[in-house]
Write a protein that holds these residues in place. Structure first.
Motif, PDB file in Angstrom:
ATOM      1  N   GLY A  50      -4.251 -10.287   5.355  1.00  0.00           N
ATOM      2  CA  GLY A  50      -3.211 -11.447   5.431  1.00  0.00           C
ATOM      3  C   GLY A  50      -2.135 -11.397   4.316  1.00  0.00           C
ATOM      4  N   TYR A  51      -0.967 -12.018   4.607  1.00  0.00           N
ATOM      5  CA  TYR A  51      -0.069 -11.984   3.533  1.00  0.00           C
ATOM      6  C   TYR A  51      -0.405 -12.534   2.015  1.00  0.00           C
ATOM      7  N   GLU A 107       9.060   2.384  -3.609  1.00  0.00           N
ATOM      8  CA  GLU A 107       8.856   1.815  -2.372  1.00  0.00           C
ATOM      9  C   GLU A 107       9.822   2.875  -1.353  1.00  0.00           C
ATOM     10  N   ALA A 153       1.644  -7.147  -1.546  1.00  0.00           N
ATOM     11  CA  ALA A 153       0.734  -6.936  -2.891  1.00  0.00           C
ATOM     12  C   ALA A 153       1.573  -6.293  -3.935  1.00  0.00           C
ATOM     13  N   ILE A 157       5.763   8.332  -1.801  1.00  0.00           N
ATOM     14  CA  ILE A 157       4.735   9.159  -2.598  1.00  0.00           C
ATOM     15  C   ILE A 157       4.054   9.794  -1.630  1.00  0.00           C
ATOM     16  N   SER A 209       1.935   5.653   4.551  1.00  0.00           N
ATOM     17  CA  SER A 209       2.367   6.825   5.300  1.00  0.00           C
ATOM     18  C   SER A 209       1.378   7.773   5.463  1.00  0.00           C
ATOM     19  N   ARG A 229      10.694   2.782   1.947  1.00  0.00           N
ATOM     20  CA  ARG A 229      11.734   2.100   2.798  1.00  0.00           C
ATOM     21  C   ARG A 229      13.139   2.174   1.892  1.00  0.00           C
ATOM     22  N   GLN A 265      -3.693  -4.985   1.390  1.00  0.00           N
ATOM     23  CA  GLN A 265      -4.580  -5.039   2.579  1.00  0.00           C
ATOM     24  C   GLN A 265      -5.398  -3.608   2.556  1.00  0.00           C
ATOM     25  N   SER A 306       4.236 -12.610  11.750  1.00  0.00           N
ATOM     26  CA  SER A 306       4.764 -14.085  11.760  1.00  0.00           C
ATOM     27  C   SER A 306       5.376 -14.496  10.328  1.00  0.00           C
TER      28      SER A 306
HETATM   29  C1  LIG Z   1       1.445  -5.003  12.739  1.00  0.00           C
HETATM   30  C2  LIG Z   1       1.095  -5.966  11.685  1.00  0.00           C
HETATM   31  C3  LIG Z   1       1.273  -7.441  11.992  1.00  0.00           C
HETATM   32  C4  LIG Z   1       0.669  -8.320  10.874  1.00  0.00           C
HETATM   33  N1  LIG Z   1       0.928  -9.432  10.854  1.00  0.00           N
HETATM   34  C5  LIG Z   1       0.570 -10.293  10.048  1.00  0.00           C
HETATM   35  C6  LIG Z   1       0.632 -11.902  10.296  1.00  0.00           C
HETATM   36  O1  LIG Z   1       1.485 -12.238  10.933  1.00  0.00           O
HETATM   37  N2  LIG Z   1       0.320 -12.605   9.249  1.00  0.00           N
HETATM   38  C7  LIG Z   1      -0.360 -12.134   8.206  1.00  0.00           C
HETATM   39  O2  LIG Z   1      -0.790 -12.911   7.340  1.00  0.00           O
HETATM   40  N3  LIG Z   1      -0.814 -10.826   8.135  1.00  0.00           N
HETATM   41  C8  LIG Z   1      -0.396  -9.880   9.049  1.00  0.00           C
HETATM   42  N4  LIG Z   1      -0.638  -8.580   9.030  1.00  0.00           N
HETATM   43  C9  LIG Z   1      -1.610  -8.208   8.062  1.00  0.00           C
HETATM   44  C10 LIG Z   1      -1.125  -8.208   6.623  1.00  0.00           C
HETATM   45  O3  LIG Z   1      -1.354  -9.087   5.932  1.00  0.00           O
HETATM   46  C11 LIG Z   1       0.085  -7.512   6.176  1.00  0.00           C
HETATM   47  O4  LIG Z   1       0.588  -6.392   6.822  1.00  0.00           O
HETATM   48  C12 LIG Z   1       0.678  -7.545   4.563  1.00  0.00           C
HETATM   49  O5  LIG Z   1       2.008  -7.398   4.635  1.00  0.00           O
HETATM   50  C13 LIG Z   1      -0.109  -6.667   3.979  1.00  0.00           C
HETATM   51  O6  LIG Z   1       0.404  -6.649   2.701  1.00  0.00           O
HETATM   52  P1  LIG Z   1       0.488  -5.200   1.711  1.00  0.00           P
HETATM   53  O7  LIG Z   1       1.203  -5.389   0.359  1.00  0.00           O
HETATM   54  O8  LIG Z   1      -1.171  -4.734   1.450  1.00  0.00           O
HETATM   55  O9  LIG Z   1       1.288  -4.205   2.657  1.00  0.00           O
HETATM   56  P2  LIG Z   1       2.504  -4.116   3.361  1.00  0.00           P
HETATM   57  O10 LIG Z   1       3.282  -5.511   2.905  1.00  0.00           O
HETATM   58  O11 LIG Z   1       2.926  -3.610   4.527  1.00  0.00           O
HETATM   59  O12 LIG Z   1       3.256  -3.139   2.049  1.00  0.00           O
HETATM   60  C14 LIG Z   1       3.317  -1.758   1.822  1.00  0.00           C
HETATM   61  C15 LIG Z   1       4.547  -1.152   1.457  1.00  0.00           C
HETATM   62  O13 LIG Z   1       4.051   0.064   1.300  1.00  0.00           O
HETATM   63  C16 LIG Z   1       5.253   0.826   1.541  1.00  0.00           C
HETATM   64  N5  LIG Z   1       4.574   2.323   1.756  1.00  0.00           N
HETATM   65  C17 LIG Z   1       3.765   2.599   2.606  1.00  0.00           C
HETATM   66  N6  LIG Z   1       3.366   4.200   2.439  1.00  0.00           N
HETATM   67  C18 LIG Z   1       4.177   4.280   1.327  1.00  0.00           C
HETATM   68  C19 LIG Z   1       4.443   5.635   0.266  1.00  0.00           C
HETATM   69  N7  LIG Z   1       3.469   6.627   0.661  1.00  0.00           N
HETATM   70  N8  LIG Z   1       5.064   5.806  -0.684  1.00  0.00           N
HETATM   71  C20 LIG Z   1       5.715   4.574  -1.124  1.00  0.00           C
HETATM   72  N9  LIG Z   1       5.879   3.249  -0.225  1.00  0.00           N
HETATM   73  C21 LIG Z   1       4.944   3.293   0.744  1.00  0.00           C
HETATM   74  C22 LIG Z   1       5.457   0.372   2.861  1.00  0.00           C
HETATM   75  O14 LIG Z   1       6.827   0.570   3.277  1.00  0.00           O
HETATM   76  C23 LIG Z   1       5.436  -1.229   2.522  1.00  0.00           C
HETATM   77  O15 LIG Z   1       6.556  -1.540   1.971  1.00  0.00           O
HETATM   78  C24 LIG Z   1      -0.184  -7.695   9.922  1.00  0.00           C
HETATM   79  C25 LIG Z   1      -0.217  -6.388   9.775  1.00  0.00           C
HETATM   80  C26 LIG Z   1       0.237  -5.475  10.811  1.00  0.00           C
HETATM   81  C27 LIG Z   1      -0.024  -3.963  10.572  1.00  0.00           C
END
Ligand SMILES: Cc1cc2nc3c(=O)[nH]c(=O)nc-3n(C[C@H](O)[C@H](O)[C@H](O)COP(=O)(O)OP(=O)(O)OC[C@H]3O[C@@H](n4cnc5c(N)ncnc54)[C@H](O)[C@@H]3O)c2cc1C
Length: 480
Positions: free
Chosen positions: A364-365, A41, A22, A132, A152, A43, A358, A62
Motif C-alpha cells: 500500500g501507498y 530515480e 517510500a 541503478i 527494474s 524515470r 513495498q 487508485s
Molecule cells: C499495478 C499496481 C497497482 C497498485 N495499486 C495500488 C493502489 O491502488 N493502492 C495502494 O495503496 N497500493 C497499490 N499498489 C501497491 C504499492 O503500494 C504501490 O506500488 C506503492 O507505490 C509502493 O511504493 P514504493 O515506494 O515501494 O514503490 P514505487 O512507488 O513503485 O516506487 C519505486 C520507484 O523506483 C523506481 N525504480 C525502480 N527500479 C529502479 C532502479 N533500478 N533505479 C532507479 N529507480 C528505480 C521506479 O521508477 C519508481 O519510481 C499497487 C502496486 C502495483 C504494482
C-alpha cells in the motif's frame, strides 16, 4: 562521497534508489535530519509497466490513501502517526485532498507535483534521473533501496543473487486473512489433520470449518459465478508459484477438485458431532505470532473483492468474518524480509544496503511511505553515528516494522510458509492488556460495540506511545 556539515563533522552522503512513495519520504526525512542525500530515480530514462509520468511519488493505480479515521481504522491511525513525524507524503496528500467521504483521496497530479517540488527545493537533496542497474557501487556506504514492486530487472537480479533467494518477482499467492475474533467458534474447532503435532505445533493448530454436501455444492456454484479480475497485459508473462492456483480455477477443473485439494475432509473429526463426517472442510492457519490473524489455507483467489467477501462468508463459521486482507494474485517484487533484513531494515548480508517500501513486504501507498520514513530516520542516524530505537510495537509504524522484520512465523505444523506482503491492520498490534468491557456510562459493551471499543483503545494506546517515542527522540537529540 562525504560532505562537511555545519558542526564540522564528516558525514557520508546517503543514496536513495527509487523516488516512489517510500524513497521520496526516506529522502525527505534524511535531508531534514541534516544529511546530504542523492535520490536516484530511473524515470523518465527508463519506466515501468505501471508508471505513466516522470513525477516522484506517482500513484500507479487508485488515488486513495484509504480511511483517514485515526480512531477506528488502522490505516487512518498510520496517517496520524506519519503526520506527527512531519511526513512529506502526508503533507502533500493533505494539501491535494479531493472529496471522498471518510477516505483521504488526492488529486494525483497535484500530489506528485507537490512531493517533487518539495524534494527539488530542499538544499540537502540532489535528484539524479538514472537507473541503478546492478548493485550500488561499493563506495556508497549508506544506501536505501526503495525501488518498489516493479523494481527494474537488472537491479532485481543483482539483489536476488545477493540474497540467495530463488525468486524475487512472482505472482503473490495471496490467501485471504481473517481476524481470529470474527470466527464463530460455535461452529469451527481447533485440530491439525490426523492430530499431527509436527515440528512446531501441538496437534490442534488449525481452525476447521465443516461443510455439508449442499453447502459445498452451493459454494462451488458461487465460486464459478463470482466476478473475477483480469490479468493486466504485462502480468501475463510472470509465472504462478508452484501449487498456487486460484480456488475458482481449481473449481472450474471439476466440481470435486477442491474436495480433493485444499478442502479435503480427511483426518479431522468435528467434536460437536463425531459421527457425521463433513463433506468438505476449510482450514485456517495462524498467520502472525500474536495469533490474532488466520489465513484460509490454499484459498488464493482472483475473485473481485465484493464477490470474494460474499462467497467466503458462505463458509460455516465465517458468516461474520472480518478480513484483514482479501485474496489476490498480482506481480510483485519483495524480499523475504524476516529472514534477510535486520530490525533496522538493513540487509544482513550487506548492512550498507537498507530496504524500504513495498520491497520489504508492506503493501500500500501509506505503508510504503511509512517504512520509507523509518528507513530514512535509521539511515540518517547511521550517518550521524547516533542510534535510534525503533517505534514501539504498539504503534502502527512499530507494528508494520514488526510484521516485516519479526512478526512472521516461518513454520507451523505443515512446514514452511512463505512471507507475504500486508497492509496495516489491527491484527498486527499486540493485544490490549485489559480490553474494554464497559461503556463510559458503566453499561456492558455488546456484540460489535466490543470490537469498536477495542480498536479505539488500540488507537489511543498507539497515539500516546508514538508521542512518547517522538518526545524521547527529541530529548536524546537535544542532549547530544
Ligand atoms: C499495478 C499496481 C497497482 C497498485 N495499486 C495500488 C493502489 O491502488 N493502492 C495502494 O495503496 N497500493 C497499490 N499498489 C501497491 C504499492 O503500494 C504501490 O506500488 C506503492 O507505490 C509502493 O511504493 P514504493 O515506494 O515501494 O514503490 P514505487 O512507488 O513503485 O516506487 C519505486 C520507484 O523506483 C523506481 N525504480 C525502480 N527500479 C529502479 C532502479 N533500478 N533505479 C532507479 N529507480 C528505480 C521506479 O521508477 C519508481 O519510481 C499497487 C502496486 C502495483 C504494482
Amino acid at each position: 562521497m562525504t560532505v562537511q556539515n555545519n558542526n564540522d563533522t564528516i558525514q557520508e552522503t546517503i543514496h536513495v534508489i527509487g523516488g516512489g512513495l517510500a524513497g521520496s519520504e526516506a529522502a525527505w526525512q534524511i535531508a531534514n535530519a541534516g544529511v546530504h542525500v542523492v535520490l536516484h530515480e530511473m524515470r523518465p530514462v527508463r519506466t515501468t509497466d505501471a508508471h505513466r509520468t516522470d513525477s516522484l511519488a506517482e500513484l500507479v493505480c487508485s488515488n486513495s490513501f484509504r480511511s483517514d479515521d485515526a480512531a477506528n481504522n488502522a490505516v487512518g491511525l498510520l496517517h496520524a502517526e506519519l503526520r506527527r513525524l512531519n511526513s512529506l507524503i502526508m503533507r502533500s496528500a493533505d494539501a491535494n485532498q479531493v472529496p471522498a467521504g471518510g477516505a483521504l483521496a488526492v488529486d494525483r497530479d497535484g500530489f506528485s507535483a507537490a512531493v517533487s517540488a518539495a524534494l527539488a527545493a530542499h538544499p540537502k537533496i540532489e535528484i539524479q534521473r538514472e537507473e541503478i542497474a546492478g548493485l550500488p557501487p561499493a563506495d556508497w556506504q549508506n544506501v536505501v533501496i526503495a525501488t518498489g514492486p516493479l523494481t527494474s530487472p537488472a537491479l532485481a537480479d543483482a539483489i536476488r543473487q545477493l540474497s540467495g533467494e530463488d525468486a524475487l518477482a512472482f505472482f503473490d499467492a495471496i490467501a485471504p486473512i481473517v481476524h481470529r475474533d470474527s470466527i464463530n467458534m460455535d461452529v469451527a474447532w481447533f485440530q491439525s489433520r490426523y492430530d499431527k503435532v509436527g515440528p512446531g505445533g501441538n496437534g490442534a493448530d488449525y481452525l476447521n470449518c465443516p461443510m455439508t454436501r449442499e453447502q459445498y455444492e452451493a459454494f462451488v456454484d458461487a465460486l464459478l459465478a463470482g466476478e473475477k479480475t483480469d490479468f493486466k497485459e504485462w502480468e501475463t508473462n510472470t509465472p504462478y508459484f508452484d501449487g498456487c492456483l486460484p480456488i475458482e480455477v481449481m473449481a472450474s477443473r471439476g466440481r470435486e477438485t477442491l474436495r480433493h485439494g485444499p478442502m479435503k475432509p480427511v483426518g479431522l473429526t468435528n467434536p460437536r458431532d463425531p459421527t457425521v463426517k463433513p463433506y468438505a472442510i476449510v482450514q485456517l492457519r495462524q498467520d502472525n505470532k500474536l495469533g490474532t490473524l488466520y489465513n484460509i489455507v490454499g484459498f488464493q483467489t482472483k475473485l473481485k473483492y465484493g464477490a470474494q467477501t460474499d462467497v467466503l462468508r458462505m463458509i460455516p463459521g465465517l458468516e461474520k468474518a472480518e478480513f484483514a486482507r482479501l485474496g489476490g494474485l498480482h506481480r510483485n517484487t519483495f524480499l523475504n524480509s524476516p529472514k534477510l533484513l535486520d530490525p533496522q531494515l538493513r540487509l544482513k548480508a550487506q548492512p550498507r544496503l537498507r530496504f524500504a517500501g513495498q520491497m520489504t513486504g508492506c503493501e500500500g501507498y501509506v505503508e510504503s511511505a511509512g517504512i520509507g520514513l523509518l528507513a530514512g530516520l535509521f539511515a540518517a542516524a547511521d550517518a550521524k553515528q547516533s542510534s535510534i530505537t525503533p517505534p514501539p510495537p504498539t504503534t502502527a509504524l512499530g507494528a508494520l516494522l514488526g510484521h516485516i522484520t519479526g512478526g512472521h512465523i516461518e513454520t507451523i505444523d505443515a512446514g514452511p510458509r512463505s512471507f507475504q506482503p500486508m497492509n496495516i491492520n489491527f491484527g498486527l498490534f499486540p493485544p490490549l492488556a485489559s480490553p474494554p468491557t464497559k461503556k463510559p456510562d458503566g453499561s456492558r459493551l455488546r456484540g460489535n460495540e466490543k470490537t469498536v471499543a477495542k480498536k479505539q483503545a488500540i488507537s489511543a494506546r498507539a497515539l500516546s506511545d508514538i508521542d512518547r517515542w517522538i518526545a524521547d527522540r527529541l530529548r536524546t537529540a537535544n542532549a547530544a
